[in-house]
Design an enzyme around this catalytic site. Structure first.
Site, PDB file in Angstrom:
ATOM      1  N   HIS A   1       0.876  -1.175   0.056  1.00 57.43           N
ATOM      2  CA  HIS A   1      -0.144  -0.090  -0.014  1.00 57.43           C
ATOM      3  C   HIS A   1       0.956   1.476   0.168  1.00 57.43           C
ATOM      4  CE1 HIS A   1      -3.377   2.459   1.187  1.00 57.43           C
ATOM      5  NE2 HIS A   1      -2.469   3.325   2.278  1.00 57.43           N
ATOM      6  N   GLU A   2       1.881   1.194   0.947  1.00 63.32           N
ATOM      7  CA  GLU A   2       2.789   2.381   0.858  1.00 63.32           C
ATOM      8  C   GLU A   2       3.625   2.427  -0.358  1.00 63.32           C
ATOM      9  OE1 GLU A   2       2.046   4.496   3.195  1.00 63.32           O
ATOM     10  OE2 GLU A   2       0.726   2.994   4.455  1.00 63.32           O
TER      11      GLU A   2
ATOM     12  N   GLU B   1      -6.130   6.945  -0.926  1.00 57.37           N
ATOM     13  CA  GLU B   1      -6.129   5.908  -0.299  1.00 57.37           C
ATOM     14  C   GLU B   1      -6.681   4.699  -1.003  1.00 57.37           C
ATOM     15  OE1 GLU B   1      -4.448   5.313   2.554  1.00 57.37           O
ATOM     16  OE2 GLU B   1      -3.834   7.273   2.285  1.00 57.37           O
TER      17      GLU B   1
END
Length: 291
Positions: free
Chosen positions: A144-145, A224
């Site tokens: 995700h990062e 996100e």
């Protein structure tokens, strides 16, 4: 209310310092001394608005390390650190990125990515996250990062913030000048704007800045969703990311320092227009609904 000033805090502070400096140096007064010059005002607003945003961007890694106490893994000393560095390296390679710095910090379950560019980024995880999740879930969080870095989210958010700041400064000065001109008597007009203009412009900056933060927070929430989808693509499977979000959903909200909170994986559980993150259940639903 804390969420309103999350990512904006450092940027607003820099913007205010630049704005006050311009007033002390007489630049602001020059723009209004002989009548409002809209072109000059717009140039001034862009300089201050984008200047504050880009200063914040270039300081982002340093501020992240300072505010969280994150320690970059220079030479892995444990099996966990070796695994972290190797996992980030593999994900970065798959995303076509140079190797980010990898760091660990003491804190509740969370993680973040930051940095001024794709070639100069930092991925950090908390000790709480490493202790709470299994390796498959931690890998999903790291993906995700890395997806945030690959999407260029830090730079894009900076550009959006710069545009928003520019309009806030421009509109607040123009509105303050109009109000000040209306309130001044004929005798005062020749001397240029006075203290009333200064005070009104501050009030308008705060008001318009508050409203403009809705735009910035909206983009923050959308990024996100994209990072979640990017993580699923990097892993070739949605389930690890869904499992990681479910683990986070079963814990009390975990907050990073205010200036870093917009960069974390764990955010607000509320459906609020000032939240940097969508509710975790909405993020899970989006992943489950993805083809």
């Amino acid at each position: 209310m804390k969420r309103i000033v999350l990512f904006l805090l450092t940027n607003i502070a820099v913007m205010l310092v630049l704005s006050v400096s311009a007033r002390i140096l007489g630049v602001d007064r020059f723009l209004t001394a002989g009548g409002l010059n809209m072109g000059m005002l717009l140039a001034f607003a862009a300089l201050i608005g984008f200047g504050g945003s880009f200063i914040s961007l270039f300081m982002s890694k340093m501020m992240a390390k300072w505010s969280t106490g994150a320690q970059v893994i220079e030479q892995p000393r444990t099996q966990e650190e070796i695994w972290l560095v190797e996992t980030v390296a593999r994900l970065a390679e798959k995303a076509g990125l140079p190797m980010p710095e990898v760091a660990i910090y003491e804190g509740e379950p969370n993680a973040f990515a930051t940095g001024p560019s794709k070639s100069n980024s930092l991925v950090a995880v908390s000790t709480g996250l490493l202790q709470t999740m299994n390796r498959q879930q931690v890998e999903a969080v790291l993906a995700h990062e890395v997806a945030h870095v690959a999407n260029g989210d830090m730079v894009t958010l900076t550009l959006i913030q710069g545009v928003v700041n520019t309009f806030v400064i421009f509109i607040s000065r123009a509105a303050a000048y109009a109000v000040d001109s209306f309130l001044r008597s004929d005798e005062e007009e020749s001397s240029g704007p006075g203290m009333t203009y200064f005070l009104i412009s501050i009030v308008f900056e705060l008001l318009f800045g508050f409203l403009a933060s809705i735009v910035v927070m909206y983009f923050s929430r959308q990024r996100e969703y994209r990072a979640d989808a990017g993580a699923a693509q990097l892993l070739g499977d949605r389930r690890p990311m869904i499992d990681a979000l479910r683990v986070l959903g079963g814990m009390p909200p975990s907050e990073l320092p205010k200036e870093m909170a917009a960069s974390g994986i764990s955010g607000s559980s509320m459906k609020a227009i000032f939240s940097t993150h969508p509710p975790l259940e909405d993020r899970i639903a989006a992943l489950e609904a993805a083809a």
